[in-house]
Motif scaffolding. Sequence first.
Motif, PDB file in Angstrom:
ATOM      1  N   ALA A 130       0.864  -1.190   0.000  1.00 44.69           N
ATOM      2  CA  ALA A 130       0.000   0.000   0.000  1.00 44.69           C
ATOM      3  C   ALA A 130       0.898   1.237   0.000  1.00 44.69           C
ATOM      4  O   ALA A 130       1.798   1.349   0.831  1.00 44.69           O
ATOM      5  N   PRO A 131       0.678   2.144  -0.930  1.00 40.04           N
ATOM      6  CA  PRO A 131       1.530   3.336  -0.987  1.00 40.04           C
ATOM      7  C   PRO A 131       1.310   4.253   0.216  1.00 40.04           C
ATOM      8  O   PRO A 131       0.203   4.373   0.731  1.00 40.04           O
ATOM      9  N   VAL A 132       2.382   4.844   0.675  1.00 39.96           N
ATOM     10  CA  VAL A 132       2.317   5.831   1.755  1.00 39.96           C
ATOM     11  C   VAL A 132       2.808   7.149   1.170  1.00 39.96           C
ATOM     12  O   VAL A 132       3.991   7.281   0.851  1.00 39.96           O
ATOM     13  N   PRO A 133       1.909   8.113   1.002  1.00 42.41           N
ATOM     14  CA  PRO A 133       2.343   9.404   0.459  1.00 42.41           C
ATOM     15  C   PRO A 133       3.273  10.129   1.432  1.00 42.41           C
ATOM     16  O   PRO A 133       3.264   9.863   2.640  1.00 42.41           O
ATOM     17  N   PHE A 134       4.052  11.047   0.903  1.00 40.16           N
ATOM     18  CA  PHE A 134       4.995  11.794   1.728  1.00 40.16           C
ATOM     19  C   PHE A 134       4.276  12.523   2.870  1.00 40.16           C
ATOM     20  O   PHE A 134       4.780  12.568   3.991  1.00 40.16           O
ATOM     21  N   GLY A 135       3.111  13.071   2.602  1.00 40.93           N
ATOM     22  CA  GLY A 135       2.348  13.761   3.645  1.00 40.93           C
ATOM     23  C   GLY A 135       1.996  12.846   4.805  1.00 40.93           C
ATOM     24  O   GLY A 135       2.010  13.255   5.970  1.00 40.93           O
ATOM     25  N   TRP A 136       1.687  11.593   4.504  1.00 43.61           N
ATOM     26  CA  TRP A 136       1.369  10.612   5.538  1.00 43.61           C
ATOM     27  C   TRP A 136       2.619  10.292   6.358  1.00 43.61           C
ATOM     28  O   TRP A 136       2.558  10.132   7.577  1.00 43.61           O
ATOM     29  N   PHE A 137       3.750  10.208   5.678  1.00 46.77           N
ATOM     30  CA  PHE A 137       5.044  10.007   6.340  1.00 46.77           C
ATOM     31  C   PHE A 137       5.318  11.147   7.321  1.00 46.77           C
ATOM     32  O   PHE A 137       5.702  10.923   8.467  1.00 46.77           O
ATOM     33  N   VAL A 138       5.085  12.387   6.868  1.00 47.19           N
ATOM     34  CA  VAL A 138       5.311  13.558   7.726  1.00 47.19           C
ATOM     35  C   VAL A 138       4.368  13.537   8.925  1.00 47.19           C
ATOM     36  O   VAL A 138       4.778  13.828  10.051  1.00 47.19           O
TER      37      VAL A 138
END
Length: 89
Positions: A49-57
């Motif tokens: 499942a992809p994790v967008p950069f915003g979710w990482f932040v």
Amino acid sequence: MLAATKGIAPQRSLLVVGAQILQILDQPTTISQTWTRLREWRASNGYHAPVPFGWFVLSLDVLYALGVVELDRELLSRRQADATSAGGR
């Protein structure tokens, strides 16, 4: 958002992504290095499942709010546990 729900798969919850960040954070690294290492770790461990950069932040924000990571001179690292100050929080 923090935990898995009907709309958020367990592998994308902020707490799970935060735990994955802690697993790869074995030495101080920049935010971009941590992002790259997280994507590589997820790919090699079957998290598709992809994790967008915003979710990482947002996951980093959760870890910071919990007091388990710190940013010093542009390097992200695990915060060292200090048993003497744990009662003062």
